[in-house]
Design a protein around this motif. Structure first.
Motif, PDB file in Angstrom:
ATOM      1  N   PHE A 209       9.445  66.229   0.531  1.00 19.83           N
ATOM      2  CA  PHE A 209       9.463  66.064  -0.917  1.00 19.83           C
ATOM      3  C   PHE A 209      10.517  67.010  -1.484  1.00 19.83           C
ATOM      4  CE2 PHE A 209       5.225  65.260   0.691  1.00 19.83           C
ATOM      5  CZ  PHE A 209       4.937  64.015   0.160  1.00 19.83           C
ATOM      6  N   LEU A 210      11.504  66.456  -2.175  1.00 20.48           N
ATOM      7  CA  LEU A 210      12.547  67.246  -2.837  1.00 20.48           C
ATOM      8  C   LEU A 210      12.421  67.045  -4.340  1.00 20.48           C
ATOM      9  CD1 LEU A 210      15.698  66.378  -0.663  1.00 20.48           C
ATOM     10  CD2 LEU A 210      14.325  68.476  -0.572  1.00 20.48           C
ATOM     11  N   THR A 211      12.678  68.094  -5.115  1.00 18.64           N
ATOM     12  CA  THR A 211      12.614  67.956  -6.573  1.00 18.64           C
ATOM     13  C   THR A 211      13.952  67.560  -7.179  1.00 18.64           C
ATOM     14  OG1 THR A 211      13.033  70.310  -6.897  1.00 18.64           O
ATOM     15  CG2 THR A 211      10.710  69.589  -6.823  1.00 18.64           C
ATOM     16  N   ASN A 212      15.043  67.612  -6.398  1.00 20.42           N
ATOM     17  CA  ASN A 212      16.352  67.217  -6.916  1.00 20.42           C
ATOM     18  C   ASN A 212      17.175  66.610  -5.787  1.00 20.42           C
ATOM     19  OD1 ASN A 212      18.896  66.941  -8.048  1.00 20.42           O
ATOM     20  ND2 ASN A 212      18.738  68.831  -9.224  1.00 20.42           N
ATOM     21  N   MET A 213      16.941  65.345  -5.536  1.00 17.56           N
ATOM     22  CA  MET A 213      17.604  64.645  -4.439  1.00 17.56           C
ATOM     23  C   MET A 213      19.124  64.688  -4.596  1.00 17.56           C
ATOM     24  SD  MET A 213      16.643  62.734  -1.675  1.00 17.56           S
ATOM     25  CE  MET A 213      15.135  61.881  -2.035  1.00 17.56           C
ATOM     26  N   LYS A 214      19.614  64.467  -5.805  1.00 15.52           N
ATOM     27  CA  LYS A 214      21.064  64.402  -6.038  1.00 15.52           C
ATOM     28  C   LYS A 214      21.743  65.721  -5.669  1.00 15.52           C
ATOM     29  CE  LYS A 214      24.495  63.127  -9.461  1.00 15.52           C
ATOM     30  NZ  LYS A 214      24.741  62.661 -10.822  1.00 15.52           N
TER      31      LYS A 214
ATOM     32  N   ASP B 118      20.359  68.387  -3.886  1.00 13.87           N
ATOM     33  CA  ASP B 118      19.910  69.095  -2.691  1.00 13.87           C
ATOM     34  C   ASP B 118      19.946  68.308  -1.388  1.00 13.87           C
ATOM     35  OD1 ASP B 118      19.406  71.193  -4.401  1.00 13.87           O
ATOM     36  OD2 ASP B 118      17.271  70.748  -4.581  1.00 13.87           O
ATOM     37  N   PHE B 119      20.036  66.985  -1.449  1.00 14.05           N
ATOM     38  CA  PHE B 119      19.879  66.192  -0.234  1.00 14.05           C
ATOM     39  C   PHE B 119      20.905  66.526   0.838  1.00 14.05           C
ATOM     40  CE2 PHE B 119      20.517  62.567   2.559  1.00 14.05           C
ATOM     41  CZ  PHE B 119      19.226  62.362   3.019  1.00 14.05           C
ATOM     42  N   THR B 120      22.163  66.669   0.481  1.00 17.28           N
ATOM     43  CA  THR B 120      23.204  66.912   1.480  1.00 17.28           C
ATOM     44  C   THR B 120      22.957  68.208   2.241  1.00 17.28           C
ATOM     45  OG1 THR B 120      24.816  65.658   0.193  1.00 17.28           O
ATOM     46  CG2 THR B 120      25.693  67.160   1.844  1.00 17.28           C
ATOM     47  N   ILE B 121      22.674  69.295   1.522  1.00 21.55           N
ATOM     48  CA  ILE B 121      22.414  70.587   2.176  1.00 21.55           C
ATOM     49  C   ILE B 121      21.142  70.510   3.015  1.00 21.55           C
ATOM     50  CG2 ILE B 121      21.849  73.016   1.770  1.00 21.55           C
ATOM     51  CD1 ILE B 121      23.636  72.750  -0.783  1.00 21.55           C
ATOM     52  N   TYR B 122      20.079  69.966   2.426  1.00 19.80           N
ATOM     53  CA  TYR B 122      18.813  69.818   3.162  1.00 19.80           C
ATOM     54  C   TYR B 122      19.032  68.990   4.436  1.00 19.80           C
ATOM     55  CZ  TYR B 122      15.293  66.291   4.226  1.00 19.80           C
ATOM     56  OH  TYR B 122      14.512  65.364   4.868  1.00 19.80           O
ATOM     57  N   ASN B 123      19.763  67.897   4.338  1.00 19.13           N
ATOM     58  CA  ASN B 123      19.972  67.006   5.477  1.00 19.13           C
ATOM     59  C   ASN B 123      20.752  67.708   6.594  1.00 19.13           C
ATOM     60  OD1 ASN B 123      19.355  64.412   6.488  1.00 19.13           O
ATOM     61  ND2 ASN B 123      21.470  63.767   6.147  1.00 19.13           N
ATOM     62  N   GLN B 124      21.724  68.548   6.234  1.00 21.88           N
ATOM     63  CA  GLN B 124      22.481  69.304   7.234  1.00 21.88           C
ATOM     64  C   GLN B 124      21.580  70.311   7.948  1.00 21.88           C
ATOM     65  OE1 GLN B 124      25.559  70.943   4.753  1.00 21.88           O
ATOM     66  NE2 GLN B 124      26.892  69.168   5.003  1.00 21.88           N
ATOM     67  N   ILE B 125      20.754  71.029   7.191  1.00 13.91           N
ATOM     68  CA  ILE B 125      19.859  72.022   7.789  1.00 13.91           C
ATOM     69  C   ILE B 125      18.788  71.327   8.627  1.00 13.91           C
ATOM     70  CG2 ILE B 125      18.170  73.831   7.275  1.00 13.91           C
ATOM     71  CD1 ILE B 125      19.977  74.470   4.788  1.00 13.91           C
ATOM     72  N   TYR B 126      18.262  70.217   8.123  1.00 10.64           N
ATOM     73  CA  TYR B 126      17.271  69.433   8.870  1.00 10.64           C
ATOM     74  C   TYR B 126      17.847  69.049  10.236  1.00 10.64           C
ATOM     75  CZ  TYR B 126      13.775  65.820   9.827  1.00 10.64           C
ATOM     76  OH  TYR B 126      12.785  65.071  10.392  1.00 10.64           O
ATOM     77  N   ALA B 127      19.099  68.603  10.262  1.00 11.98           N
ATOM     78  CA  ALA B 127      19.741  68.178  11.513  1.00 11.98           C
ATOM     79  C   ALA B 127      19.839  69.326  12.518  1.00 11.98           C
ATOM     80  CB  ALA B 127      21.119  67.597  11.229  1.00 11.98           C
ATOM     81  N   GLU B 128      20.029  70.551  12.042  1.00  6.98           N
ATOM     82  CA  GLU B 128      20.072  71.717  12.934  1.00  6.98           C
ATOM     83  C   GLU B 128      18.717  71.938  13.604  1.00  6.98           C
ATOM     84  OE1 GLU B 128      21.234  75.152  10.662  1.00  6.98           O
ATOM     85  OE2 GLU B 128      22.992  74.118   9.841  1.00  6.98           O
ATOM     86  N   TYR B 129      17.652  71.825  12.836  1.00  5.83           N
ATOM     87  CA  TYR B 129      16.303  72.087  13.347  1.00  5.83           C
ATOM     88  C   TYR B 129      15.774  70.946  14.216  1.00  5.83           C
ATOM     89  CZ  TYR B 129      15.588  76.270  10.517  1.00  5.83           C
ATOM     90  OH  TYR B 129      15.673  77.531   9.982  1.00  5.83           O
ATOM     91  N   PHE B 130      16.239  69.737  13.966  1.00  2.00           N
ATOM     92  CA  PHE B 130      15.675  68.578  14.653  1.00  2.00           C
ATOM     93  C   PHE B 130      16.667  67.883  15.584  1.00  2.00           C
ATOM     94  CE2 PHE B 130      12.859  69.106  11.025  1.00  2.00           C
ATOM     95  CZ  PHE B 130      11.622  68.980  11.624  1.00  2.00           C
ATOM     96  N   LYS B 131      17.680  68.612  16.067  1.00  9.26           N
ATOM     97  CA  LYS B 131      18.667  67.974  16.942  1.00  9.26           C
ATOM     98  C   LYS B 131      18.069  67.528  18.271  1.00  9.26           C
ATOM     99  CE  LYS B 131      20.440  72.325  18.628  1.00  9.26           C
ATOM    100  NZ  LYS B 131      21.364  73.372  18.327  1.00  9.26           N
ATOM    101  N   ASP B 132      17.065  68.260  18.776  1.00 10.63           N
ATOM    102  CA  ASP B 132      16.452  67.894  20.057  1.00 10.63           C
ATOM    103  C   ASP B 132      15.237  66.989  19.882  1.00 10.63           C
ATOM    104  OD1 ASP B 132      18.329  69.389  21.519  1.00 10.63           O
ATOM    105  OD2 ASP B 132      17.184  71.225  21.166  1.00 10.63           O
TER     106      ASP B 132
END
Length: 149
Positions: A92-97, A99-113
């Motif tokens: 759940f994000l409060t500002n998709m427009k 925050d999504f890009t930064i969140y998505n990049q960090i998410y990819a770091e944590y969930f690469k495996d």
């Protein structure tokens, strides 16, 4: 975690803001309640600046992402599961427009495996002055080995 269907509360993750546990095990699944980036034992939220009335003046979505992922890990590990056991994540994000890009990049770091199913939605607000919250489902015990094709 002692018994199935017993509520579980982590000693490391931030205290719930209502009458609910951090997690509940049902069979081989562990269901996590919504987890935010707050720090245990304090109302401090990493990367958030509030005014006197408690309204958000500024926030750092990257700091909140790292903090919320850390809190999820605390709950999973203390409950007898682990990061690699996550099978479904709702974000759940409060500002998709903004925050999504930064969140998505960090998410990819944590969930690469481990790449659990994921749903990301924008919400108007969350119960505390945070910009991100996760709702997760994981399996219990050691992650299953993938069979060769």
């Amino acid at each position: 975690m002692a018994n199935e269907k017993e509520p579980f509360t982590s000693s490391k993750a931030p205290e719930p803001v209502g009458l609910y546990p951090h997690a509940r095990r049902v069979g081989n699944l562990l269901f996590l309640s919504g987890v935010g980036p707050r720090e245990r034992g304090t109302k401090q939220i990493p990367g958030v600046e509030l005014d006197e009335a408690g309204n958000i003046v500024a926030y750092d979505i990257a700091a909140q992402c790292h903090a919320v992922f850390r809190n999820v890990r605390y709950i999973l590990e203390e409950a007898g599961s682990g990061w690699a056991n996550l099978v479904d994540v709702t974000v759940f994000l409060t500002n998709m427009k903004a925050d999504f890009t930064i969140y998505n990049q960090i998410y990819a770091e944590y969930f690469k495996d481990n790449q659990p199913c994921r749903t990301t939605v924008e919400v108007n607000r969350l119960p505390t002055p945070i910009a991100i919250e996760l709702k997760c489902i994981a399996t219990m015990g050691a992650p299953e080995k993938e069979e060769a094709a």
